[in-house]
Design a protein around this motif. Structure first.
Motif, mmCIF file in Angstrom:
data_model
loop_
_atom_site.group_PDB
_atom_site.id
_atom_site.type_symbol
_atom_site.label_atom_id
_atom_site.label_comp_id
_atom_site.label_asym_id
_atom_site.label_seq_id
_atom_site.Cartn_x
_atom_site.Cartn_y
_atom_site.Cartn_z
ATOM 1 N N GLU A 1 11.057 -44.975 -60.989
ATOM 2 C CA GLU A 1 11.702 -45.303 -62.299
ATOM 3 C C GLU A 1 11.262 -44.006 -63.136
ATOM 4 N N ALA A 2 10.548 -43.344 -62.988
ATOM 5 C CA ALA A 2 10.290 -42.054 -63.905
ATOM 6 C C ALA A 2 11.136 -41.050 -63.531
ATOM 7 N N LYS A 3 11.672 -41.003 -62.375
ATOM 8 C CA LYS A 3 12.424 -40.079 -61.932
ATOM 9 C C LYS A 3 13.919 -40.371 -61.995
ATOM 10 N N ARG A 4 14.097 -41.510 -62.634
ATOM 11 C CA ARG A 4 15.509 -41.998 -62.703
ATOM 12 C C ARG A 4 16.525 -40.981 -63.073
ATOM 13 N N PRO A 5 16.229 -40.494 -64.418
ATOM 14 C CA PRO A 5 17.285 -39.458 -64.972
ATOM 15 C C PRO A 5 17.465 -38.329 -64.053
ATOM 16 N N GLU A 6 16.476 -37.927 -63.169
ATOM 17 C CA GLU A 6 16.384 -36.685 -62.530
ATOM 18 C C GLU A 6 17.359 -37.091 -61.094
ATOM 19 N N MET A 7 17.143 -38.362 -60.567
ATOM 20 C CA MET A 7 17.979 -38.740 -59.508
ATOM 21 C C MET A 7 19.179 -38.987 -59.894
ATOM 22 N N GLU A 8 19.684 -39.516 -60.928
ATOM 23 C CA GLU A 8 21.101 -39.667 -61.255
ATOM 24 C C GLU A 8 21.673 -38.280 -61.704
ATOM 25 N N ARG A 9 21.075 -37.078 -62.072
ATOM 26 C CA ARG A 9 21.750 -35.921 -62.070
ATOM 27 C C ARG A 9 21.545 -35.251 -60.590
ATOM 28 N N ARG A 10 20.984 -35.581 -59.658
ATOM 29 C CA ARG A 10 21.029 -34.736 -58.574
ATOM 30 C C ARG A 10 22.051 -35.085 -57.582
ATOM 31 N N VAL A 11 22.559 -33.948 -57.198
ATOM 32 C CA VAL A 11 23.661 -33.830 -56.281
ATOM 33 C C VAL A 11 23.311 -33.144 -54.824
ATOM 34 N N VAL A 12 23.961 -33.422 -53.883
ATOM 35 C CA VAL A 12 23.827 -32.841 -52.543
ATOM 36 C C VAL A 12 25.099 -32.183 -52.340
ATOM 37 N N ARG A 13 24.889 -30.735 -52.106
ATOM 38 C CA ARG A 13 25.905 -29.860 -51.770
ATOM 39 C C ARG A 13 26.127 -29.607 -50.223
ATOM 40 N N GLU A 14 27.296 -29.865 -49.749
ATOM 41 C CA GLU A 14 27.688 -29.510 -48.345
ATOM 42 C C GLU A 14 28.828 -28.578 -48.553
ATOM 43 N N THR A 15 28.885 -27.526 -47.554
ATOM 44 C CA THR A 15 29.916 -26.573 -47.425
ATOM 45 C C THR A 15 30.686 -27.018 -46.196
ATOM 46 N N GLY A 16 32.006 -27.192 -46.383
ATOM 47 C CA GLY A 16 32.966 -27.597 -44.985
ATOM 48 C C GLY A 16 33.147 -26.470 -44.227
ATOM 49 N N PRO A 17 33.903 -26.644 -43.168
ATOM 50 C CA PRO A 17 34.089 -25.694 -42.236
ATOM 51 C C PRO A 17 35.094 -24.486 -42.911
ATOM 52 N N ARG A 18 35.750 -24.765 -43.863
ATOM 53 C CA ARG A 18 36.838 -23.887 -44.634
ATOM 54 C C ARG A 18 36.032 -23.291 -45.775
ATOM 55 N N GLY A 19 34.788 -23.454 -46.078
ATOM 56 C CA GLY A 19 34.076 -22.824 -47.026
ATOM 57 C C GLY A 19 34.093 -23.656 -48.547
ATOM 58 N N VAL A 20 34.758 -24.841 -48.422
ATOM 59 C CA VAL A 20 34.933 -25.744 -49.422
ATOM 60 C C VAL A 20 33.822 -26.556 -49.690
ATOM 61 N N THR A 21 32.839 -26.457 -50.774
ATOM 62 C CA THR A 21 31.808 -26.896 -51.232
ATOM 63 C C THR A 21 31.965 -28.320 -51.763
ATOM 64 N N ARG A 22 31.328 -29.446 -51.362
ATOM 65 C CA ARG A 22 31.652 -30.842 -51.762
ATOM 66 C C ARG A 22 30.325 -31.252 -52.276
ATOM 67 N N GLU A 23 30.226 -31.599 -53.459
ATOM 68 C CA GLU A 23 28.997 -32.381 -54.210
ATOM 69 C C GLU A 23 29.048 -33.866 -54.041
ATOM 70 N N THR A 24 28.035 -34.511 -53.695
ATOM 71 C CA THR A 24 27.803 -35.831 -53.561
ATOM 72 C C THR A 24 26.608 -36.330 -54.357
ATOM 73 N N PRO A 25 26.771 -37.192 -55.267
ATOM 74 C CA PRO A 25 25.615 -37.814 -55.755
ATOM 75 C C PRO A 25 24.513 -38.177 -55.034
#
Length: 364
Positions: free
Chosen positions: A200-224
């Motif tokens: 719970e103490a990390k909730r604000p941090e976790m709610e802001r965190r995203v995981v960035r993935e780069t697709g085969p065409r170099g397109v970056t997608r961000e997923t919460p």
């Protein structure tokens, strides 16, 4: 008629009781003395061979007369020779002075407080004996530094005869990390609460965190992050899962403490509270069960059934697997896959526990 609640042991009372045990009969008197002090509890004790040494040592004469504690006495001897280690060693090796050391093993006392798997108390004790370890210095080897004199390790390379016993066994609380006495149900509640508070103490941090993935065409997608791990705040500590799985499986017909001791800890490290335990088996199979490429699911079933018979605990192999040494985790994963493919069978409660574990493994 309402019976008064049982008086739980506490650290001060336990230390006072242990101090009264005469060394000549400490093993026999331990459980009866605890039972007399805390009526209503049915105490049992289990010992584990896990040798340790205390850093308390004494200097004695051959007749047993105590000269003093080793470190301060030797520090004074070094001062007499101006810190000259060789001079002190040369002088002391010609004497008949000896040193003692305390060797110990762990002992765990248990008593049920209710019918559920976690309804019991555990007391972690050290069973310690003081031994005549040998001459005050190794006459065949000159130490090269003061530390080798003050903290000699050479006496520990050999077993000692019973005639070398000086005092003991004595019992004392082993409070290495705040786990000398635990009421297991309360301890599990604490594990869960501390873990929830940390997350719970990390909730604000976790709610802001995203995981960035780069697709085969170099397109970056961000997923919460919380979209990927939606149950992050519902995480159940492994300690709690161990007991839930025990109750939900065939093992639940027996008490946890007849098969396992808990190396419990509750301490702060770098400002963060750490609460948990490592389970230690009291009954172990004769051989480890390791996964090999040629091992079939049916061979694994034969092996786990043999382990259960050997340790006299249905589904016992599963809990040995969570411990991590006696049964490899890959064994559980292979059996889970075979269950899904309907190539093997387990009792329904055990199958449910194993499949749940395979979805989200845990181990100690």
């Amino acid at each position: 008629m309402t019976l008064p609640p049982l008086r739980l042991p506490d650290k001060a009372s336990l230390e006072a009781i242990l101090a009264t045990l005469p060394s000549a009969s400490a093993d026999a008197d331990l459980v009866p003395t605890l039972s007399a002090a805390f009526p209503g509890f049915d105490f049992s004790v289990a010992r584990i061979d896990d040798d340790y040494w205390r850093d308390t040592r004494s200097v004695i004469r051959p007749d047993g007369t105590r000269v003093g504690e080793l470190r301060p006495w030797l520090t004074a001897e070094l001062a007499k020779d101006g810190g000259d280690v060789k001079a002190v060693w040369s002088r002391l090796k010609e004497t008949d002075l000896q040193i003692t050391e305390w060797r110990g093993t762990s002992a765990f006392v248990f008593a049920a407080t209710g019918p559920a798997a976690a309804d019991y108390i555990q007391i972690a004790l050290g069973r310690e004996i003081e031994w005549r370890a040998g001459p005050i210095v190794n006459r065949d080897y000159r130490p090269w530094g003061a530390q080798e004199l003050l903290d000699p390790s050479w006496p520990r390379d050999k077993p000692l005869p019973d005639s070398a016993r000086l005092v003991g066994p004595l019992y004392r609380l082993l409070d290495r990390a705040g786990g000398a006495f635990v009421h297991v149900r309360s301890f599990l509640d604490r594990c869960g609460r501390v873990e929830r508070e940390k997350r719970e103490a990390k909730r604000p941090e976790m709610e802001r965190r995203v995981v960035r993935e780069t697709g085969p065409r170099g397109v970056t997608r961000e997923t919460p992050f919380l979209d990927l791990v939606p149950d992050y705040f519902e995480f159940v500590p492994r300690e709690v899962r161990f007991f839930r799985d025990w109750e939900a499986s065939s093992a639940g017909a027996q008490r946890v403490f007849t098969h396992w001791a808990l190396d419990a800890r509750d301490y702060c490290h770098k400002g963060e509270r750490e609460v948990g335990f490592i389970p230690r088996p009291l009954k172990m199979p004769s051989d480890r069960l390791l996964m090999t490429p040629e091992t079939t699911a049916h061979q694994l079933m034969d092996r786990i059934e043999a382990i259960d018979r050997e340790i006299a605990l249905p589904f016992g192999w599963f809990f040995l697997m969570t411990h991590g040494h006696w049964v490899e985790a890959d064994v559980g994963l292979a059996i889970a896959d075979a269950l899904k493919a309907q190539r093997v069978r387990l009792p329904d409660p055990n199958a449910a526990v194993l499949l749940r574990w395979a979805e989200q493994t845990y181990g100690f």
